[in-house]
Scaffold this motif. Structure first.
Motif, PDB file in Angstrom:
ATOM      1  N   CYS A 396       0.811  -1.222   0.000  1.00  0.00           N
ATOM      2  CA  CYS A 396       0.000   0.000   0.000  1.00  0.00           C
ATOM      3  C   CYS A 396       0.842   1.269   0.000  1.00  0.00           C
ATOM      4  O   CYS A 396       0.480   2.256  -0.647  1.00  0.00           O
ATOM      5  N   GLU A 407      -7.119   4.092  -7.560  1.00  0.00           N
ATOM      6  CA  GLU A 407      -8.225   3.134  -7.382  1.00  0.00           C
ATOM      7  C   GLU A 407      -7.683   1.736  -7.152  1.00  0.00           C
ATOM      8  O   GLU A 407      -6.698   1.333  -7.775  1.00  0.00           O
ATOM      9  N   ILE A 408      -8.333   1.002  -6.249  1.00  0.00           N
ATOM     10  CA  ILE A 408      -8.051  -0.417  -6.035  1.00  0.00           C
ATOM     11  C   ILE A 408      -9.316  -1.190  -6.364  1.00  0.00           C
ATOM     12  O   ILE A 408     -10.391  -0.888  -5.831  1.00  0.00           O
ATOM     13  N   PHE A 448     -11.990  -4.512   4.292  1.00  0.00           N
ATOM     14  CA  PHE A 448     -11.157  -3.365   3.891  1.00  0.00           C
ATOM     15  C   PHE A 448     -11.215  -2.255   4.933  1.00  0.00           C
ATOM     16  O   PHE A 448     -10.195  -1.643   5.255  1.00  0.00           O
ATOM     17  N   GLU A 460     -12.380   4.826   1.275  1.00  0.00           N
ATOM     18  CA  GLU A 460     -13.388   3.841   0.875  1.00  0.00           C
ATOM     19  C   GLU A 460     -13.859   4.092  -0.551  1.00  0.00           C
ATOM     20  O   GLU A 460     -14.173   3.153  -1.288  1.00  0.00           O
ATOM     21  N   PHE A 463     -11.818   2.306  -3.214  1.00  0.00           N
ATOM     22  CA  PHE A 463     -11.801   0.837  -3.161  1.00  0.00           C
ATOM     23  C   PHE A 463     -13.121   0.294  -3.703  1.00  0.00           C
ATOM     24  O   PHE A 463     -14.182   0.590  -3.166  1.00  0.00           O
TER      25      PHE A 463
END
Length: 814
Positions: A396, A407-408, A448, A460, A463
């Protein structure tokens, strides 16, 4: 509130606002009525970021709705633009499958196009031709204006490529996922992007020809000699039950067969082992690449297998006598007919770095260059997949503050599984799959939100969770294509691969340059130009002061945070080093090898635990600098955000403006409108350029803390390397412990100083570049007349029309 509203908010990543819409009693009809109701939307979604996402998605949805109403024949293609999980009939999927026939090539969905975007490639080609002709007409005489114009026209050509990093272990379904996304059913055979643990595999479009191609890049022979030396002298000490021992045996046996057992490292560097890969022996980096081509895809991957596989079990692989994957750093697979990858590279990444310095540096560089990360895992264990979450935790900092990831995507594959379904009718299985997939998303998101360290780098909103099925995307037995969520990933890649942005940037720049040329060719108006110069130079000083003030505040914030980090590091480092040097879980003899490996690799230790094959990376330098990095993580993210719509230094660079956009609309500046047009375009281009430079340099600034600590620790590693004989373990321990104790009052302060110096240098360079570039543009546009500058009235008119058309479609898309 009906299901339509709930599904749309969920699909758009706005689930936290569902309750608000429910309280207000929204239905599908009232949901659509929100278009252009800015005040109502602001009440519903107070946060700017989510509100912008909602407005953009709603606009796309409205366009799709209107197009389907006007032209039912386009409904199926357009439906894939904004995938829905609201329960369209399974018959839709079957009908589409019938229309597609039995072709092995599945076309990516037709993206929702902006007005005129079908001709954007032609527009770009036309404007490039215009600028080539204009370049030829610029007088050959060397002077400031002519040289400036030639440079600006050449600078219009830019090549931008987005990188999407893909993490996921063998068997997670990465090859099938990529095949489905790029629209080629069987191009990547199963396992082709799940190679041995160390090789990076890139997948991108082949823009040169229609053949598949693979470029193999090797490590250097010097690096391999060092690996051999360490493996033969230290790596095999612990016997066959040790995981590292098995790794080394596997690697050496793959390349040398049985020869390695009785030969020295020098003997194993004999050229006879590398006859079929002479590229490996080259010193030049470009020559150290092997290019594999084939007329058929299957033939290409048969050739490639020996460079990527570590545990082949198929018949083709078993016939291979020598494997070269231990020498490979990276493989680039070029895919024909992959429009989605024209400006996008997918990179399959090992879970963490490598003990080989070259591969480790490449891993860090690639991870740091990813704008998006995909973590691919089987849906059945997505939320509990410790390896997937460990990857996120370990990487990370390289992706976030130390990188450019905004973005993940957590991608749960094989989401069509239904063995536990009680209702085995097609409708029952479909409902079971969709319900289970939503439950999986909720569990993943919950997991998460518990990762505190990761959330220092990623919010958030950045993700997103996808539940995909490559099988159902191709067959559509229970789900339609939208419900497989692969169209969502295709749409995402299309947005990354945005031809519109490329065209608009080029045409905007061309329009500015032609405006300057035409303005320079008009003589006179000296007084007006002089007055405008004074206005702009005064404005520039004011705007630069705003940027400078924010930079100074940022510097002070960094200094304060780092002071706290230094204090905590000095208090905790000895306790930490004692913990590392005296682990409770290892005996003296077992730890001797661990410590020897650590000093040989300058503080970095990669090992596999005895209970699993998962690699664990221990970095003593990173741990020692961790209090420093933690102290500045929050302010660093605020100062250098990765989010696309945010700017560095709290947006002050983005807001820098000479006011030319407003001035050119005023009648009193009509005489210099063309020059103002150029300055407006130049300002936008300059800010984009600076933001890119800042993005790269901030990575080095962030990593400087660990790098400085690593440099400070180097002496004790070097001293410990030469220790041998009786009591060598305790002597190595004492060497490292004493070094940390003696240098702690200098090492961390020095790391702080290096970071602050790099930050100061960045700020100084940015202000100088901004000042010099804009001053040069003002001088050449308003203080210089072109004696023999060509007339470009016709060209300017043509490019202006293209520019206005592109700007209009861009505004409609916002």
């Amino acid at each position: 509130m009906d299901d339509f509203v709930r599904d749309k908010l969920t699909e758009w990543g706005l689930r936290e606002w569902i309750e608000k819409f429910k309280e207000e009693g929204f239905t599908k009809e009232s949901f659509f009525s929100l278009e252009d109701q800015n005040e109502e939307i602001e009440k519903l979604i107070p946060k700017i970021g989510p509100r912008c996402i909602f407005k953009r998605r709603l606009k796309l949805l409205m366009i799709y709705k209107e197009q389907n109403t006007a032209n039912p024949d386009t409904a199926d293609a357009s439906a894939q633009v904004i995938p829905s999980t609201s329960g369209r009939s399974n018959e839709v999927g079957k009908r589409k499958s019938d229309l597609q026939g039995e072709s092995n090539q599945q076309q990516p969905p037709t993206k929702k196009r902006r007005p005129g975007s079908y001709s954007e490639k032609k527009t770009l080609t036309k404007v490039k031709d215009i600028m080539r002709r204009v370049l030829q007409r610029i007088p050959p005489e060397k002077n400031n204006l002519n040289d400036f114009l030639r440079r600006k026209i050449h600078d219009l050509e830019t090549e931008e490529r987005e990188v999407v990093g893909v993490f996921g272990k063998t068997g997670a379904g990465k090859s099938s996922l990529i095949n489905a996304i790029i629209g080629l059913k069987n191009f990547l055979p199963s396992g082709s992007v799940s190679a041995c643990t160390s090789v990076l595999i890139k997948v991108e479009a082949n823009m040169q020809n229609q053949k598949g191609e693979a470029i193999v890049e090797f490590i250097t022979k010097e690096e391999w000699r060092d690996e051999l030396w360490f493996s033969k002298n230290f790596g095999l000490e612990n016997g066959e039950d040790d995981t590292e021992h098995r790794d080394i045996v596997e690697k050496l046996s793959a390349l040398y067969g049985e020869d390695w057992k009785e030969k020295s490292p020098d003997d194993l560097m004999d050229g006879k082992y590398f006859k079929k890969i002479p590229e490996f022996l080259q010193s030049n980096e470009e020559l150290r690449k092997k290019i594999l081509t084939a007329d058929e895809d299957e033939e290409l991957f048969e050739k490639l297998i020996r460079y990527t596989r570590s545990n082949p079990d198929d018949a083709v692989a078993q016939g291979t006598r020598r494997w070269y994957w231990p020498l490979v750093k990276c493989v680039t697979i070029k895919v024909p007919d992959a429009d989605l990858l024209k400006h996008v590279t997918l990179v399959d990444l090992p879970g963490n770095g490598d003990s080989n310095k070259s591969r480790d540096n490449m891993w860090k560089t690639v991870v740091g260059s990813c704008s998006t990360i995909w973590i691919v895992t089987d849906i059945n264990r997505a939320a509990s997949d410790k390896e997937a979450w460990d990857i996120l935790k370990d990487a990370c900092s390289y992706m976030g503050n130390g990188g450019q990831c905004n973005e993940i995507h957590f991608i749960c594959t094989k989401s069509d599984g239904h063995s536990d379904a009680k209702d085995t009718s097609e409708a029952g299985i479909r409902d079971f799959i969709l319900k289970r997939n939503q439950q999986a998303k909720d569990k993943v998101m919950k997991e998460f939100n518990q990762l505190k360290e990761v959330k220092k780098h990623f919010s958030e909103e950045s993700f997103k969770v996808f539940t995909v099925s490559s099988v159902e995307f191709l067959n559509q037995k229970y789900l339609n294509q939208e419900e497989t969520e692969i169209p969502k990933l295709q749409e995402f890649l299309q947005e990354l691969n945005d031809c519109h942005k490329e065209t608009l940037n080029y045409v905007s720049g061309a329009h500015g340059i032609l405006s300057l040329i035409q303005g320079a060719s008009r003589r006179g108006r000296a007084e007006k130009k002089k007055a405008v110069c004074t206005i702009l130079e005064t404005k520039m000083k004011d705007e630069l002061q705003k940027v400078r003030k924010q930079m100074e505040e940022t510097y002070e914030d960094f200094e304060k945070c780092l002071n706290d980090g230094v204090e905590e590091s000095e208090k905790s480092c000895e306790r930490f080093i004692n913990f590392v040097l005296n682990p409770k879980s290892k005996s003296g003899s077992g730890f001797h090898k661990t410590l020897k490996y650590l000093v040989e690799h300058n503080g970095i230790y990669n090992a596999k635990t005895t209970k699993s094959k998962k690699k664990r990376k221990q970095n003593l330098n990173m741990e020692l600098s961790s209090f420093l990095t933690q102290s500045i993580d929050e302010i660093f993210k605020e100062t250098f955000p990765n989010e696309v719509n945010c700017g560095p230094f709290k947006g002050k660079l983005n807001s820098f403006s000479l006011g030319t956009k407003e001035m050119k609309m005023e009648p009193e500046y009509e005489d210099v409108k063309l020059q103002l047009e150029f300055l407006n375009a130049e300002e936008d281009k300059m800010k984009k350029k600076l933001i890119k430079v800042i993005r790269e340099r901030k990575k080095r600034i962030y990593s400087s803390l660990m790098t400085t600590v690593e440099e400070s620790m180097q002496k004790c590693y070097d001293d410990a390397k030469v220790i041998s004989g009786t009591n060598s373990l305790n002597n190595m321990r004492e060497t490292i412990r004493k070094h940390v104790q003696d240098s702690k009052n200098i090492m961390f302060k020095n790391a702080k100083k290096v970071m602050l110096n790099q930050l100061r240098d960045l700020m100084k360079d940015m202000l100088e570049d901004l000042t010099e570039t804009m001053q040069e543009s003002i001088d050449l546009s308003l203080k210089t007349d072109g004696d023999s500058i060509p007339d470009v009235t016709v060209e300017l008119g043509m490019v202006k029309n293209h520019h206005e058309e592109l700007k209009g479609s861009a505004e409609e898309d916002q």
